[in-house]
Design an enzyme around this catalytic site. Structure first.
Site, PDB file in Angstrom:
ATOM      1  N   HIS A  49     -29.290   2.957  24.692  1.00 13.49           N
ATOM      2  CA  HIS A  49     -29.107   3.103  26.137  1.00 13.49           C
ATOM      3  C   HIS A  49     -28.292   1.924  26.625  1.00 13.49           C
ATOM      4  CE1 HIS A  49     -30.097   3.650  30.375  1.00 13.49           C
ATOM      5  NE2 HIS A  49     -30.435   4.878  30.048  1.00 13.49           N
ATOM      6  N   HIS A  76     -24.621  11.688  28.003  1.00 10.01           N
ATOM      7  CA  HIS A  76     -25.469  11.484  29.187  1.00 10.01           C
ATOM      8  C   HIS A  76     -26.550  12.575  29.179  1.00 10.01           C
ATOM      9  CE1 HIS A  76     -26.656  10.218  33.088  1.00 10.01           C
ATOM     10  NE2 HIS A  76     -25.639  10.604  33.823  1.00 10.01           N
ATOM     11  N   ASP A  87     -34.155  11.172  26.423  1.00 14.83           N
ATOM     12  CA  ASP A  87     -33.672  12.432  25.868  1.00 14.83           C
ATOM     13  C   ASP A  87     -34.246  12.732  24.489  1.00 14.83           C
ATOM     14  OD1 ASP A  87     -32.043  13.284  27.957  1.00 14.83           O
ATOM     15  OD2 ASP A  87     -30.504  11.845  27.400  1.00 14.83           O
TER      16      ASP A  87
END
Ligand code: ACO
Length: 434
Positions: free
Chosen positions: A312, A273, A368
């Site tokens: 994702h 995460h 990210d």
């Protein structure tokens, strides 16, 4: 056409009609109440049908009016405003107000809101002792999680979650104090005297000063202050992700918001995460050079490890936040100097986007993949990356928490399980066991 689903139980031949309900869009978010399945039974003493959904891949656990994500199309909106619009035209505190209140503030509402947040940035001096109880090399996210939980003991009235005025006060405190605690954790780690909040600066400008001020006066670089503001907007909420569902799950038993935010931050810390951006930079360093990219991709495809910053649960398209971050590269690197990791990242992205393994699985770069490269270029140490995610996401967690508490459907989170263990056993004394 009726808005219902007919289910035939082939075990009994019985037919059931289950109502379908919708959210804002009829083509996105049609659902049936899970409890309706309980009347589907094979016999009278049958418990009734459940759904099996590990990881909640297709289970809506709430109704929410805050954030909309269409992962197939790569759309993200807060309260109906596109993320692109907000990131290019808004600022973080304005967007935080929007997420929490439902509408963008007018001038006087914004002034009042900024004043409220700015005037809660100080922390009780004793809170520093929590941070100082850690070993010098403790991960700042651990210091943050523990200190947020510790804040709970400073505000005993925060447990009165039914009182809206008290609730709002805790929301202001949390949004205001997170940067201070985070910056103090950082300064403690590197052995620097704390730099106290400066209420004349913007939310991100003040944060940068608390982190990086040395002996001389400090003025944040306006480009980096703005870039950090955009990063904070992009991370402010993302509907029912892992940490937000933890926030709702913990919040559903009605503790104060400090412990719920601490729990949500703990969920965010995991490498799958909010810890992923740290892993991305470690991965890029490990690859080291463009020439090593094909061999690395080969190992990912062989299942040795995952490509960090790719894939994702919801986006099966380019993560819109990743696209915005990519567009910031030029201004960031103009201010900071080019990151040596950039060439490796760009090549990795290019090769992965052309490769059948990633194309077939719809694995695109997520937020990210780029945030870590930008944070690193801005001078943040890697272990601060999840902290930089937690600060803005606190806004989303709190908005979701406040929405949960107002929800007439609120019930304590308590999922079911499919029991697969032993049926009936009789206790045997230890002397008689083989
Ligand atoms: N690298 C290689 N293969 C991957 C990756 C990846 N990053 N992500 C998924 N896959 C593969 C899986 O191995 C699986 O392949 P299979 O069908 O052959 O078994 C397939 O794609 C589907 O993967 P799932 O694990 O089912 O996808 P899920 O939705 O459960 O996981 C997750 C999503 C956790 C984000 C995953 O893509 C991942 O681990 N990515 C890397 C970590 C990361 O970047 N996390 C940040 C997420 S964004 C955020 O939190 C802000």
């Amino acid at each position: 056409m009726s808005d219902s689903l007919t289910i035939i139980d082939n075990r009994t031949g019985k037919k059931y009609e289950v109502p379908i309900s919708y959210g804002t869009y009829n083509t996105y978010g049609a659902s049936i109440p899970a409890s309706a399945l309980r009347s589907i039974k094979s016999s009278d003493d049958d418990f009734g049908m459940m759904t099996y959904d590990p990881g909640y891949t297709n289970t809506a656990h709430c109704k929410s009016a805050i954030t909309f994500v269409d992962g197939e199309k790569g759309i993200l909106k807060y309260r109906g405003y596109s993320i692109e619009d907000l990131a290019t035209r808004g600022n973080f505190l304005e967007v935080a107000y929007l997420i929490l209140h439902g509408d963008l503030p007018n001038r006087s509402q914004l002034d009042e809101w900024e004043h409220e947040i700015t005037h809660h940035t100080l922390i009780h001096e004793s809170i520093k002792k929590f941070i100082e109880g850690f070993h010098y090399d403790a991960h700042p996210m651990i210091m943050l999680i523990s200190t947020i939980a510790g804040l709970s003991s400073f505000y005993p009235m925060a447990g009165d979650t039914a009182d809206q005025v008290r609730r709002t006060r805790q929301i202001h405190r949390l949004i205001a104090k997170l940067p201070t605690i985070s910056a103090f954790a950082y300064r403690y780690r590197v052995g620097l005297r704390y730099s106290y909040p400066d209420n004349d600066l913007s939310y991100t400008g003040n944060f940068l000063k608390m982190l990086f001020k040395m002996t001389r006066s400090y003025t944040p670089d306006p480009i980096l202050e703005k870039v950090l503001d955009v990063l904070f907007i992009l991370h402010a909420d993302h509907e029912q992700n892992c940490s937000t569902s933890v926030m709702r799950g913990v919040g559903s038993s009605l503790p104060d918001p400090y412990v719920s935010v601490a729990a949500a931050a703990a969920a965010l810390y995991g490498p799958l995460h909010g810890g992923a951006n740290e892993r991305v930079v470690r991965m890029l360093r490990e690859i080291g050079d463009k020439k090593n990219v094909p061999a690395y991709i080969k190992r990912v495809k062989a299942g040795e490890f995952r490509l960090m910053g790719f894939g994702h649960r919801v986006y099966k398209n380019y993560d819109p936040r990743a696209k915005i971050l990519r567009g910031l590269f030029e201004q960031v690197f103009e201010a900071t100097g080019r990151s040596p990791l950039l060439d490796v990242a760009v090549d990795l992205e290019r090769i992965a986007l052309e490769d059948d393994y990633f194309v077939e699985r719809k694995l695109y770069p997520n937020v990210d993949f780029y945030s870590g490269i930008i944070y690193q270029a801005m001078g943040f140490p890697m272990d601060m990356f999840p902290v930089l995610f937690a600060i803005p996401r606190t806004v989303g967690w709190l908005a979701q928490w406040a929405e949960l508490l107002e929800d007439p459907d609120l019930r304590i989170a308590r999922p079911r399980q499919i029991y697969t263990g032993e049926n009936e056993r009789t206790y045997i004394p230890v002397e008689s066991r083989e």
